[in-house]
Design a protein around this motif. Structure first.
Motif, PDB file in Angstrom:
ATOM      1  N   UNK A 277       0.837  -1.199   0.000  1.00 34.46           N
ATOM      2  CA  UNK A 277       0.000   0.000   0.000  1.00 34.46           C
ATOM      3  C   UNK A 277       0.876   1.255   0.000  1.00 34.46           C
ATOM      4  N   UNK A 278       1.930   1.247   0.809  1.00 35.52           N
ATOM      5  CA  UNK A 278       2.854   2.387   0.852  1.00 35.52           C
ATOM      6  C   UNK A 278       3.581   2.571  -0.481  1.00 35.52           C
ATOM      7  N   UNK A 279       3.983   1.475  -1.113  1.00 33.23           N
ATOM      8  CA  UNK A 279       4.640   1.559  -2.419  1.00 33.23           C
ATOM      9  C   UNK A 279       3.718   2.220  -3.445  1.00 33.23           C
ATOM     10  N   UNK A 280       2.434   1.870  -3.406  1.00 32.33           N
ATOM     11  CA  UNK A 280       1.467   2.484  -4.309  1.00 32.33           C
ATOM     12  C   UNK A 280       1.330   3.982  -4.048  1.00 32.33           C
TER      13      UNK A 280
ATOM     14  N   UNK B  96       5.104  10.519  -6.369  1.00 37.23           N
ATOM     15  CA  UNK B  96       6.355  10.904  -7.035  1.00 37.23           C
ATOM     16  C   UNK B  96       6.191  11.981  -8.102  1.00 37.23           C
ATOM     17  N   UNK B  97       5.252  11.843  -9.032  1.00 43.78           N
ATOM     18  CA  UNK B  97       5.156  12.888 -10.065  1.00 43.78           C
ATOM     19  C   UNK B  97       4.582  14.211  -9.551  1.00 43.78           C
ATOM     20  N   UNK B  98       4.105  14.233  -8.323  1.00 45.13           N
ATOM     21  CA  UNK B  98       3.437  15.415  -7.790  1.00 45.13           C
ATOM     22  C   UNK B  98       4.270  16.198  -6.778  1.00 45.13           C
ATOM     23  N   UNK B  99       5.487  15.732  -6.490  1.00 44.59           N
ATOM     24  CA  UNK B  99       6.288  16.405  -5.460  1.00 44.59           C
ATOM     25  C   UNK B  99       7.627  16.874  -6.017  1.00 44.59           C
ATOM     26  N   UNK B 100       8.130  17.928  -5.407  1.00 50.55           N
ATOM     27  CA  UNK B 100       9.483  18.417  -5.649  1.00 50.55           C
ATOM     28  C   UNK B 100      10.242  18.125  -4.351  1.00 50.55           C
ATOM     29  N   UNK B 101      11.170  17.158  -4.353  1.00 50.86           N
ATOM     30  CA  UNK B 101      11.844  16.755  -3.118  1.00 50.86           C
ATOM     31  C   UNK B 101      12.511  17.896  -2.351  1.00 50.86           C
TER      32      UNK B 101
ATOM     33  N   UNK C  52       7.494   6.760   6.539  1.00 51.59           N
ATOM     34  CA  UNK C  52       7.827   5.853   5.435  1.00 51.59           C
ATOM     35  C   UNK C  52       7.797   6.592   4.099  1.00 51.59           C
ATOM     36  N   UNK C  53       6.777   7.411   3.874  1.00 53.92           N
ATOM     37  CA  UNK C  53       6.659   8.152   2.620  1.00 53.92           C
ATOM     38  C   UNK C  53       7.772   9.194   2.480  1.00 53.92           C
ATOM     39  N   UNK C  54       8.034   9.916   3.553  1.00 52.12           N
ATOM     40  CA  UNK C  54       9.059  10.965   3.565  1.00 52.12           C
ATOM     41  C   UNK C  54      10.404  10.391   3.133  1.00 52.12           C
ATOM     42  N   UNK C  55      10.745   9.257   3.701  1.00 52.37           N
ATOM     43  CA  UNK C  55      12.010   8.593   3.380  1.00 52.37           C
ATOM     44  C   UNK C  55      12.019   8.127   1.921  1.00 52.37           C
ATOM     45  N   UNK C  56      10.953   7.450   1.494  1.00 53.52           N
ATOM     46  CA  UNK C  56      10.890   6.894   0.134  1.00 53.52           C
ATOM     47  C   UNK C  56      10.908   7.983  -0.939  1.00 53.52           C
TER      48      UNK C  56
ATOM     49  N   UNK D  53     -14.617  16.262   2.847  1.00 53.09           N
ATOM     50  CA  UNK D  53     -13.174  16.044   2.817  1.00 53.09           C
ATOM     51  C   UNK D  53     -12.906  14.812   1.963  1.00 53.09           C
ATOM     52  N   UNK D  54     -11.990  14.944   1.032  1.00 51.49           N
ATOM     53  CA  UNK D  54     -11.567  13.777   0.252  1.00 51.49           C
ATOM     54  C   UNK D  54     -10.055  13.830   0.092  1.00 51.49           C
ATOM     55  N   UNK D  55      -9.457  12.652   0.016  1.00 51.72           N
ATOM     56  CA  UNK D  55      -8.007  12.557  -0.097  1.00 51.72           C
ATOM     57  C   UNK D  55      -7.583  12.585  -1.561  1.00 51.72           C
ATOM     58  N   UNK D  56      -6.424  13.192  -1.821  1.00 55.06           N
ATOM     59  CA  UNK D  56      -5.838  13.218  -3.157  1.00 55.06           C
ATOM     60  C   UNK D  56      -5.160  11.894  -3.482  1.00 55.06           C
ATOM     61  N   UNK D  57      -4.556  11.291  -2.465  1.00 52.66           N
ATOM     62  CA  UNK D  57      -3.855  10.011  -2.609  1.00 52.66           C
ATOM     63  C   UNK D  57      -4.442   9.048  -1.589  1.00 52.66           C
ATOM     64  N   UNK D  58      -4.937   7.902  -2.058  1.00 47.44           N
ATOM     65  CA  UNK D  58      -5.536   6.881  -1.195  1.00 47.44           C
ATOM     66  C   UNK D  58      -4.965   5.530  -1.600  1.00 47.44           C
TER      67      UNK D  58
END
Length: 170
Positions: free
Chosen positions: A10-13, A19-24, A42-46, A132-137
C-alpha cells in the motif's frame, strides 16, 4: 472483511502516486499522530524529501473531543519549517468522518498560509461527515460501517479490522 492487507505494498502504491506530484527540495510533509506520523515517516524517506518531517497532534483542535474525550497521551506538535507559501502533503492513516483532517488544517493555518495542501491517506473507509476527500488513497473500503480499522506499529506497520461490539457506536 479482509484483514490481510500488505501495508508495504500500500505504501509503495502511495509513493508511486506521489512521485510525479512532489518536488523533493520544496515539498514538505506533515503526519498526524500517531498512525499518520508512521505512514508519513515511510513516505518521507521513500520520496527523499529534503524538508524535515512535521508532526501534528490535533487533540485540542477536534470539534468532538467532548464526545470522544482527550487521548491520554497528548504530544506536542512540531512543524520545523515555515508553512507560508509551501506545498504540503498532509498524511493520516485512516480517513473516516473528516473531522481529524479539518482539525489538522485548522492547526496548520495557525502556523501560516501554505501554497497548497495535498491529503494522502493509507485507508479511506468512507462515512465522511464533512466534505473532505483525499488526493492520494492506498486502500478504499466502501461500506466499512460497524467496525474500526486501526493501524498498528510502528515496526512492522499492520492494519487491523476491529469488529464493533453488539450495541456499540463506532
Amino acid at each position: 472483511m479482509n484483514a490481510d492487507w500488505d501495508v508495504s505494498s500500500l505504501l509503495e502504491g502511495m509513493v508511486r502516486d506521489l512521485l510525479p506530484r512532489v518536488d523533493p527540495e520544496q515539498t514538505a510533509m506533515i503526519g498526524i499522530f500517531t498512525g499518520g506520523v508512521w505512514v508519513a515517516q515511510a513516505l518521507h524517506h521513500a520520496l527523499g524529501l529534503q524538508t524535515a518531517l512535521g508532526r501534528l497532534d490535533i487533540s485540542f483542535y477536534r470539534d468532538d473531543f467532548s464526545q470522544i474525550g482527550l487521548h491520554p497521551q497528548v504530544r506536542a506538535s512540531d512543524i520545523p519549517f515555515d508553512v507560508n507559501g509551501r506545498s504540503i502533503i498532509l498524511v493520516d492513516d485512516v480517513l473516516y468522518t473528516g473531522r481529524t483532517i479539518r482539525a489538522a488544517l485548522n492547526e496548520i493555518f495557525d502556523y501560516g498560509r501554505p501554497a497548497s495542501v495535498m491529503l494522502a491517506v493509507l485507508v479511506d473507509r468512507g462515512g465522511h461527515e464533512l466534505p473532505v476527500s483525499a488526493d492520494i488513497v492506498a486502500l478504499r473500503l466502501n461500506g466499512a460501517a460497524g467496525g474500526q480499522i486501526k493501524l498498528r506499529g510502528p515496526d512492522p506497520l499492520r492494519l487491523e479490522w476491529l469488529a464493533a461490539a453488539p450495541g456499540s457506536v463506532t
